[in-house]
Structure formats: C-alpha cells, structure tokens
Scaffold this active site. Structure first.
Site, PDB file in Angstrom:
ATOM      1  CE1 TYR A 128     -21.181 -63.321 115.116  1.00 51.92           C
ATOM      2  CE2 TYR A 128     -19.807 -63.136 117.063  1.00 51.92           C
ATOM      3  CZ  TYR A 128     -20.365 -63.907 116.066  1.00 51.92           C
ATOM      4  OH  TYR A 128     -20.112 -65.257 116.007  1.00 51.92           O
ATOM      5  CD  GLU A 159     -21.320 -72.136 119.332  1.00 50.10           C
ATOM      6  OE1 GLU A 159     -21.168 -71.101 118.661  1.00 50.10           O
ATOM      7  OE2 GLU A 159     -21.148 -72.181 120.562  1.00 50.10           O
ATOM      8  CG  ASN A 161     -14.822 -69.832 120.693  1.00 45.94           C
ATOM      9  OD1 ASN A 161     -14.771 -69.321 119.579  1.00 45.94           O
ATOM     10  ND2 ASN A 161     -15.738 -69.496 121.593  1.00 45.94           N
ATOM     11  CD  GLU A 162     -15.776 -65.291 121.161  1.00 46.19           C
ATOM     12  OE1 GLU A 162     -16.550 -65.403 122.124  1.00 46.19           O
ATOM     13  OE2 GLU A 162     -16.095 -64.732 120.088  1.00 46.19           O
ATOM     14  CG  ASN A 210     -19.364 -68.777 123.661  1.00 47.64           C
ATOM     15  OD1 ASN A 210     -18.235 -68.384 123.363  1.00 47.64           O
ATOM     16  ND2 ASN A 210     -20.382 -67.951 123.805  1.00 47.64           N
ATOM     17  CD  GLU A 253     -17.404 -67.091 116.724  1.00 46.39           C
ATOM     18  OE1 GLU A 253     -18.182 -66.242 117.188  1.00 46.39           O
ATOM     19  OE2 GLU A 253     -16.958 -68.048 117.379  1.00 46.39           O
ATOM     20  CD  GLN A 274     -23.018 -70.331 114.982  1.00 50.19           C
ATOM     21  OE1 GLN A 274     -23.544 -71.411 114.851  1.00 50.19           O
ATOM     22  NE2 GLN A 274     -22.589 -69.894 116.167  1.00 50.19           N
TER      23      GLN A 274
HETATM   24  O1  AHR Z   1     -21.511 -67.303 117.260  1.00 47.96           O
HETATM   25  C1  AHR Z   1     -22.114 -67.160 118.500  1.00 47.96           C
HETATM   26  C2  AHR Z   1     -21.100 -67.002 119.627  1.00 47.96           C
HETATM   27  O2  AHR Z   1     -20.429 -65.797 119.490  1.00 47.96           O
HETATM   28  C3  AHR Z   1     -20.000 -68.034 119.645  1.00 47.96           C
HETATM   29  O3  AHR Z   1     -20.370 -69.181 120.333  1.00 47.96           O
HETATM   30  C4  AHR Z   1     -18.898 -67.328 120.364  1.00 47.96           C
HETATM   31  O4  AHR Z   1     -17.635 -67.755 119.971  1.00 47.96           O
HETATM   32  C5  AHR Z   1     -19.144 -65.870 120.066  1.00 47.96           C
HETATM   33  O5  AHR Z   1     -19.099 -65.086 121.192  1.00 47.96           O
END
Ligand code: AHR
Length: 550
Positions: free
Chosen positions: A279, A62, A207-208, A107, A330, A387
């Site tokens: 995450y 990113e 994205n999201e 993001n 992700e 990432q």
């Molecule tokens: O990977 C970091 C962030 O986590 C990304 O920009 C977003 O998509 C997610 O919330």
C-alpha cells in the site's frame, strides 16, 4: 545574447519570425530545448514482453467494514435482487469486466470458519470477527460469493484460513467446492442446493502469515511446511488448482525476502506462485512531496524484481524446471483511513472501516502502478486492486446509489485497454531525482531506499493482434508543465485514433463525493495526427490512455 535566458530567447526568436533552419546554431538550441522535454518510445509489435493475463486487473472483497454488507449485499436496499445482491453495484462491476476477485480476506480469512457461512441462512451463527472487531452474520458465504461471481462475470480467487484453520479444513473446502459428488464435503454442498461444483481454480494459501498482526501468525518454515502439506492434499482432490503461497507483506517488514526464501524452500515444488502486497501513501514516506509520491510505482517495480530474484534463486537451489509466477494480490493507495477508529468495528455490523477518500494524485499513482504491473506481465499473472467496494475502494455506496472515486478511472482503463501483449517500449527521456524516502506508514517499518532517476513520463504499451489495436498508458509526473511524447512506429502504422482520454486537473487534492461526483473525471485529449512519427503533448500531472487502430 548570453544574458537572455534560453527559454525567453527562443520565445522572442519565434515571435520575431526568425527563420530557424535545422542545422543553424539556433536550430540546434531549439532541438536541445525540445529534447529536454521529450520522451521517445518505439512501438514495435515484435518487441513482446508477454501476453497480458487479464487477471492482472483483478480486485478484492474482504469481509471488512461495508465491502460485503451494504456494499455488494444489502437485502433491504431498493437496489437488491432476490438474492440480496445490490444490482447497481453488480452493474458497475459487470461493466468494468473485473476478471478475478479475491475473497473473503485479507486479515479476516485467518479467523474465518467457512462452515459457518454455508447451509440454511437461519442456522448460520453470528460470530465476532477478531481481525476487525466486527459482528459477522455469515449471511454471505462461499455459495453466495460464487453465485455473485457468476452474475457479475468474474472468477473467484479463494483465500484459505491458515491462521485458526487446519490444512484438513482447507482441503475440505476444496472438496466442498470442486468435487462433483459422492464424498462427504461434495455431498454437503449438494445438500445445500448446489448440485454443480463451483470449479474454483485459484487459491491463496493464507494471508500475510509473516505479520504479527495476523491471527495465527507463524514462523516462515512452519508456514512453508503447512502450505506444502495443504497443497499436496488439495492437489489430490483437484490436480488442476493454481496455488499461491503467502509471500512477505511488503518491504517494510524486517523479514522481507528472507520470509519468501524460507517459505519457498519448504513449498516450492507444491505451489505455482507467491503473493506480494503493498500500500502506498503520500505521508511519512514521501514527506507529502507529490513529485516523490508519483514516482512510488518505481518502488513497486523494484519489489516485483526483488521477489522474482528470490523465486529464481530457490528454483536454482531446488534444481527445478518450474518457474513461479507472482500474484500481487493486494495493492493500492492507503494511508488516511488506516489505524485506530478507521480499523475498529466496535462489535457492530457493517461499520464504516477503511473508507479512504481518493484524490487526483492518488488516481495518477494508481495509473503508474498499473504501468508497473503491465511491464512485469511476464511474471505477474494475477494482481488485485485492494479493494473493490467501500473499503479502500474505487466504488462507494450509499442508500441512493454508487460513487466512482478518482482511482476508478485508471483501473477501468487498464481493464478496458491493456489487451494482448505487453510491449517493450524502452522510453528515453528526461528524469528527475527522487532522493531519500522516509519511513513507511506501517509501525516499525524499515526505511525505504531512494528511487533514483524517475522518468517524467512513465510509458507502457500493449498490442492486441486480435483487434490490431495498440494502447499506450502515459503518466506525466511533471507537476508544473506539459511534456512531449514522441512515438516512432516500427512494422505497423496507426490508421486512426480510437480514443485519447486523460485524467488531470489543477488541484491534486480534488476528490469526488456523492454531492460532487464528477469533479475528477476523464477528459478528451486533442486527438493527435497519425503517422510513422507522432508527437503528443502530455498535460502536467496527468495519466493518459491512447488507443489506436493499426
Ligand atoms: O486490505 C486491507 C488489509 O490489508 C487486509 O485485510 C490485509 O491483508 C492487509 O494488511
């Protein structure tokens, strides 16, 4: 005798040289003791889950922190090639053979105007990225990324701006990238020096978009309609595209699954897949309890199964023949370098953001997460470790070179060994209870359900008919002691062990640093004897990959 603890009695008996026949009372006790520590799996190449799409081991870059600038692109660096690409980083990624890389966000993409990043570099504007409050020079854009992908041998997975961006500009980017010539946007690409189209197949539709933190955040129905509209336009330009709708940002969201259902009711027929994100961390959710933490990949299993259920429900509602696949685009551990200063670029270029330092237990969980992806490879076709460089990443850079963080190793093993078909191994063995979990780290997040019985050994296997190789991936969640793995072979017999490597150590919190880069690295495990039944001792707190030739 009743007063002697069972384990001590067995040790004493062994030391006294007692003859223990299989059917004696003592033999039965010894077998029960072994059973208590043994997990059995059967490896049978005909028990196939699915062919593993290699894109399951993709990653993500990113425009965030030092991922692009000073990560993969640093014109002033002693490692830079004539394009400004860091050759030391390229070599790591090339060696890993990462199959697909998502870009430019995250993001960031929701405020990204792609036209700022193409054409002569001197004309590109410096802008303020409002996702991470960072200065974006636009020196690195779509053409640089596709060029870099070619050089490292990976496939681009392009994200589209569904925040400030319109469906029209999303379609324009597809035309810019994929149409040969003779149209407004394809001619612009050619003018920019790229005669050949980039032929980008995989695209993320935003994205999201369910997240209030997202630029241009919108309601599910509105997003679903925009996704359907953009997808229809994009498919006119290139019918071969693979389009991924934006799914829920994770189970912590109050709208989890409901978002996915509403979105898919609007765009099911127009898309191929839906995205999942997650995450994990060893903090609030697990209360810092590492035995709970190492079971968190079971939460990934559950999330995948819940999203599959929603996809298939909408499929039923639509009376559709098409079955969607999942893009877990992700996933990683991320809980330390998360909010506040770690996420605020203060209007500077390439700030140090989200630079999570990974320890041994994070690497073990990443191994478990790879297992979860492999056993769901019938529906998960794309997944991206989030990432790749400097930002929540396996690879870190400084001016003198690169560092492999702990999580590099399980990821590299997945890439190297998970080939061919994923097999149903149905492990049977002892478990421990993972009761309640706490709140996830995300603010306002919903409490996670308990995980129930977590197997001590988490085992998956792949069989590659092309090379007649079986690979087993084993997470031992037992923090205290080794556990036994018994492998029974059906229809094939191993002829030799190609390799047997393990990641383990006495300190779960050990990390690699530029000063001490090899503190957590794989070790060779004693090579087991091959045979129709094989028994291996898996070290406490470990992740192992075993490769065997048939
Ligand atoms: O990977 C970091 C962030 O986590 C990304 O920009 C977003 O998509 C997610 O919330």
């Amino acid at each position: 005798m009743a007063n002697i603890p069972r384990r001590r009695f067995l040790n004493n008996a062994g030391m006294a040289g007692l003859a223990v026949t299989a059917n004696s009372w003592l033999g039965r006790v010894a077998r029960a003791e072994a059973d208590y520590r043994t997990t059995r799996v059967v490896i049978d190449p005909s028990r196939r889950i699915a062919a593993v799409d290699h894109r399951l081991f993709g990653s993500f870059l990113e425009h965030l922190g030092r991922a692009i600038y000073t990560g993969i692109y640093e014109p002033g660096s002693k490692f830079a090639d004539s394009n400004g690409f860091r050759t030391d980083v390229m070599q790591e990624i090339r060696q890993l053979r990462v199959p697909i890389i998502r870009w430019p966000g995250g993001n960031f993409v929701s405020g990204y105007y792609w036209l700022d990043g193409v054409g002569p570099k001197k004309d590109r504007p410096q802008v303020l990225d409002r996702a991470w409050n960072t200065l974006e020079t636009n020196e690195f854009g779509t053409n640089e990324f596709t060029n870099w992908c070619k050089q490292v041998g990976t496939e681009p997975l392009l994200g589209l701006n569904f925040g400030t961006g319109s469906a029209e500009m999303a379609a324009a980017l597809v035309e810019y990238c994929n149409v040969d010539k003779g149209t407004k946007w394809s001619e612009l690409r050619r003018q920019h020096g790229y005669e050949e189209p980039h032929r980008i197949k995989y695209w993320c539709l935003g994205n999201e978009m369910d997240g209030p933190w997202q630029i241009g955040h919108m309601a599910a129905v509105d997003y679903g309609r925009k996704a359907a509209d953009a997808a229809r336009q994009m498919r006119v330009i290139d019918p071969s595209l693979k389009l991924i709708a934006c799914g829920s940002s994770g189970p912590f969201m109050p709208t989890y699954l409901e978002w996915d259902r509403q979105v898919l009711e609007e765009c099911y027929n127009e898309v191929d897949a839906i995205s999942l994100h997650r995450y994990y961390g060893n903090a609030e959710e697990t209360g810092g309890d590492s035995s709970k933490y190492l079971a968190m990949n079971l939460a990934m299993d559950r999330q995948i199964e819940e999203v599959i259920a929603v996809c298939d429900m909408v499929r039923g509602l639509k009376r559709s023949n098409k079955q969607l696949w999942l893009s877990f685009d992700e996933w990683n551990v991320w809980y330390r370098a998360r909010g506040g200063e770690a996420a605020n670029g203060h209007r500077t270029k390439a700030p140090h953001l989200l630079e999570e330092v990974y320890n041994l237990e994070d690497a073990l969980l990443v191994g478990g997460l790879i297992n979860s992806l492999v056993r769901h490879s019938d529906r998960v076709r794309v997944a991206c470790l989030a990432q790749l460089v400097n930002v929540i990443a396996p690879i870190m850079t400084n001016e003198n070179g690169v560092l492999r963080q702990t999580i590099f190793y399980p990821y590299a093993w997945g890439l190297q060994h998970a080939r061919g078909n994923a097999l149903r191994v149905e492990p049977e063995g002892p478990t421990y209870e993972v009761g309640s979990l706490g709140r996830p780290i995300e603010s306002g997040g919903r409490i996670m359900p308990a995980l129930g019985h977590a197997p001590y050994l988490d085992v998956v296997a792949t069989f590659d008919p092309a090379t007649m190789t079986v690979a087993l991936f084993v997470l031992n969640r037992d923090l205290e002691g080794q556990r036994e793995l018994q492998i029974d072979w059906r229809d094939v017999l191993p002829t030799k062990v190609n390799s047997c490597e393990v990641l383990t150590g006495s300190n779960l919190k050990a990390v690699n640093t530029f000063d001490d880069p090899r503190r957590v690295t794989p070790q060779l495990l004693e090579v087991p004897k091959v045979g129709s039944r094989m028994t291996l001792q898996m070290p406490a707190r470990s992740y192992t990959v075993l490769s065997l030739a048939m």
